[in-house]
Design an enzyme around this catalytic site. Structure first.
Site, PDB file in Angstrom:
ATOM      1  N   HIS A 191       0.146  27.985  83.757  1.00 11.03           N
ATOM      2  CA  HIS A 191       0.597  29.187  84.465  1.00 11.03           C
ATOM      3  C   HIS A 191       1.802  29.739  83.721  1.00 11.03           C
ATOM      4  O   HIS A 191       2.815  29.053  83.539  1.00 11.03           O
ATOM      5  CB  HIS A 191       0.941  28.867  85.913  1.00 11.03           C
ATOM      6  CG  HIS A 191      -0.257  28.638  86.769  1.00 11.03           C
ATOM      7  ND1 HIS A 191      -0.266  27.800  87.858  1.00 11.03           N
ATOM      8  CD2 HIS A 191      -1.517  29.150  86.688  1.00 11.03           C
ATOM      9  CE1 HIS A 191      -1.471  27.801  88.421  1.00 11.03           C
ATOM     10  NE2 HIS A 191      -2.242  28.609  87.725  1.00 11.03           N
ATOM     11  N   ALA A 192       1.700  30.990  83.302  1.00 11.44           N
ATOM     12  CA  ALA A 192       2.618  31.548  82.314  1.00 11.44           C
ATOM     13  C   ALA A 192       4.072  31.535  82.752  1.00 11.44           C
ATOM     14  O   ALA A 192       4.977  31.282  81.947  1.00 11.44           O
ATOM     15  CB  ALA A 192       2.180  32.972  81.988  1.00 11.44           C
TER      16      ALA A 192
ATOM     17  N   ARG B   2       1.399  35.234  85.857  1.00 12.85           N
ATOM     18  CA  ARG B   2       0.842  33.894  86.068  1.00 12.85           C
ATOM     19  C   ARG B   2      -0.410  33.617  85.234  1.00 12.85           C
ATOM     20  O   ARG B   2      -0.578  32.536  84.667  1.00 12.85           O
ATOM     21  CB  ARG B   2       0.510  33.741  87.556  1.00 12.85           C
ATOM     22  CG  ARG B   2      -0.313  32.508  87.940  1.00 12.85           C
ATOM     23  CD  ARG B   2      -0.615  32.570  89.432  1.00 12.85           C
ATOM     24  NE  ARG B   2      -1.637  31.621  89.861  1.00 12.85           N
ATOM     25  CZ  ARG B   2      -1.395  30.511  90.523  1.00 12.85           C
ATOM     26  NH1 ARG B   2      -0.146  30.158  90.803  1.00 12.85           N
ATOM     27  NH2 ARG B   2      -2.386  29.729  90.926  1.00 12.85           N
TER      28      ARG B   2
ATOM     29  N   HIS C 120       3.268  21.517  86.093  1.00 14.31           N
ATOM     30  CA  HIS C 120       3.574  22.852  86.618  1.00 14.31           C
ATOM     31  C   HIS C 120       4.998  22.856  87.165  1.00 14.31           C
ATOM     32  O   HIS C 120       5.729  21.893  87.062  1.00 14.31           O
ATOM     33  CB  HIS C 120       2.622  23.186  87.778  1.00 14.31           C
ATOM     34  CG  HIS C 120       1.189  23.331  87.396  1.00 14.31           C
ATOM     35  ND1 HIS C 120       0.503  24.518  87.503  1.00 14.31           N
ATOM     36  CD2 HIS C 120       0.277  22.428  86.939  1.00 14.31           C
ATOM     37  CE1 HIS C 120      -0.754  24.351  87.114  1.00 14.31           C
ATOM     38  NE2 HIS C 120      -0.911  23.079  86.769  1.00 14.31           N
TER      39      HIS C 120
END
Length: 414
Positions: free
Chosen positions: A172-173, A230, A300
């Protein structure tokens, strides 16, 4: 209400950086099952219009909702109408973004600075330089992203034929602390092999493959255009909305609960399983380790959670024969992590204890690759900064997470 009839308008500019001044994050903590259902109903109504940083999961578990100034009044009215108390958890998102990086800091350390955030190009160059400088490290090119960036990994090995540990970050960016922590831990593995007996055992027992940034296009976009982006940057046929949520695009239980068919949603699951080029190439690359992978972790943020399958269902009784062993090992790892700076982690099942998300990585690792110890980890913090963890926290995140990795990497993982 404007809220109920608002149209989602997407405006993209090649040069403009989206400003989050006036954006707030509201926190709702449902007190009972009735309130939880009301929050779920609100989520279903708003998920394509506002950004749920934390989705509704359980009673007494916070739900975080980022809202822009144009919808703030309507969302607050809607929460009150449903009898849901809320607090303003982040007063101004842009302030957190502005304070994320230490622009006045001077690096007094020689070489690469592991205590600051780096661009996509800098991370890519780091892989090359790191492999050239460290005798245990090999540069690996897994494949290309949609925008033709190279997706790179480092292999850390003392030689010989061993079982494999695979960890990845940055799917997730906007979760910048993930790639930063991956690079910190890779550096610890490579540079303390000769001085730390535990690290020597880790590297002698396993071959380590670390992907610091899987979603390289999305990550680059968070630097150039939209810090809170994202998904990946792949266009969607028949829609002006861009991007697939790569962590809903894995083939195991793809397209079910917790993933959206709406191309404008942040949890859009993609046209087909593995339609995201980044997931497709890493899936193909991982097949070479079939039957020989001891550990799979996808890092994450945020939430401080260490979770194991299943993620695709909220049913705790769905057959899963290894959950006791997965739980025991995760609790040992998080105990070592917490001993460093008292950073408290919750350990549990991904779907029942966080929220169901089909087509996600931990289920892929366990269900498709057959890796017994397959985890998804939500790093710091619990919401004060959310996705905008200050650079001052990078080193401590790396230190404590590496202590957890030591527990995992010195275990036979049978």
């Amino acid at each position: 209400m404007k809220l109920l009839c608002a149209l989602l308008v997407f405006v993209a500019s090649a040069s403009a950086v989206k400003n989050y001044a006036g954006y707030q994050v509201l926190r709702v903590v449902p007190q009972d099952m009735e309130q939880l259902q009301r929050v779920h109903d609100l989520y279903n109504l708003l998920e394509d219009t506002v950004d749920f940083w934390k989705e509704p999961t359980k009673v007494n578990r916070p739900v975080d909702i980022m809202i822009g100034p144009n919808l703030a009044e309507d969302v607050k009215i809607e929460l009150s109408r449903r009898g849901l108390d809320f607090s303003i958890f982040v007063e101004d998102v842009q302030t957190n973004i502005d304070n994320e990086r230490c622009t006045d800091c001077v690096n007094t350390k020689a070489g690469f600075d592991y205590t600051v955030y780096h661009t996509s190009d800098e991370i890519s160059q780091w892989v090359t330089d790191f492999a050239n400088e460290q005798p245990l490290v090999t540069e690996i090119t897994i494949g290309e992203s949609y925008e033709k960036r190279l997706i790179k990994a480092v292999k850390i090995s003392s030689g010989g034929s061993k079982r494999v540990i695979y960890i990845q970050g940055g799917i997730h960016a906007r979760e910048w602390i993930s790639p930063a922590t991956m690079m910190y831990m890779a550096n610890q593995l490579a540079t303390t092999y000769d001085t730390d007996p535990e690290v020597k055992l880790m590297v002698d027992m396993y071959d380590w493959y670390i992907v610091p940034s899987l979603n390289v296009d999305g990550y680059a976009y968070t630097w150039s255009n939209d810090r809170m982006w994202r998904k990946n940057r792949q266009p969607n046929d028949g829609s002006f909305c861009v991007g697939t949520d790569l962590n809903r695009n894995y083939p195991y239980e793809w397209g079910g609960t917790g993933a959206s068919p709406n191309k404008c949603s942040d949890t859009y699951f993609g046209a087909t399983p593995l339609s995201g080029p980044e997931v497709f190439v890493v899936h193909n690359w991982l097949q070479q380790f079939s039957g020989n992978m001891a550990l799979f972790i996808d890092f994450h943020n945020y939430g401080q959670l260490w979770l194991y399958p299943w993620g695709y269902t909220g049913n705790r009784n769905t057959p899963q024969p290894d959950k006791t062993d997965q739980d025991t090992l995760a609790k040992a790892a998080t105990a070592a992590l917490e001993a460093q700076f008292r950073t408290s982690y919750f350990v549990g099942m991904s779907g029942p204890d966080m929220y169901p998300a089909s087509g996600a990585s931990e289920d892929y690792g366990y269900g498709t690759l057959g890796v017994k110890y397959s985890y998804v980890v939500e790093l710091r913090d619990e919401g004060r900064y959310g996705f905008n963890i200050p650079e001052s926290m990078i080193e401590n995140s790396g230190i404590e997470t590496f202590e957890a990795l030591k527990v995992l990497g010195t275990d036979p993982l049978n």
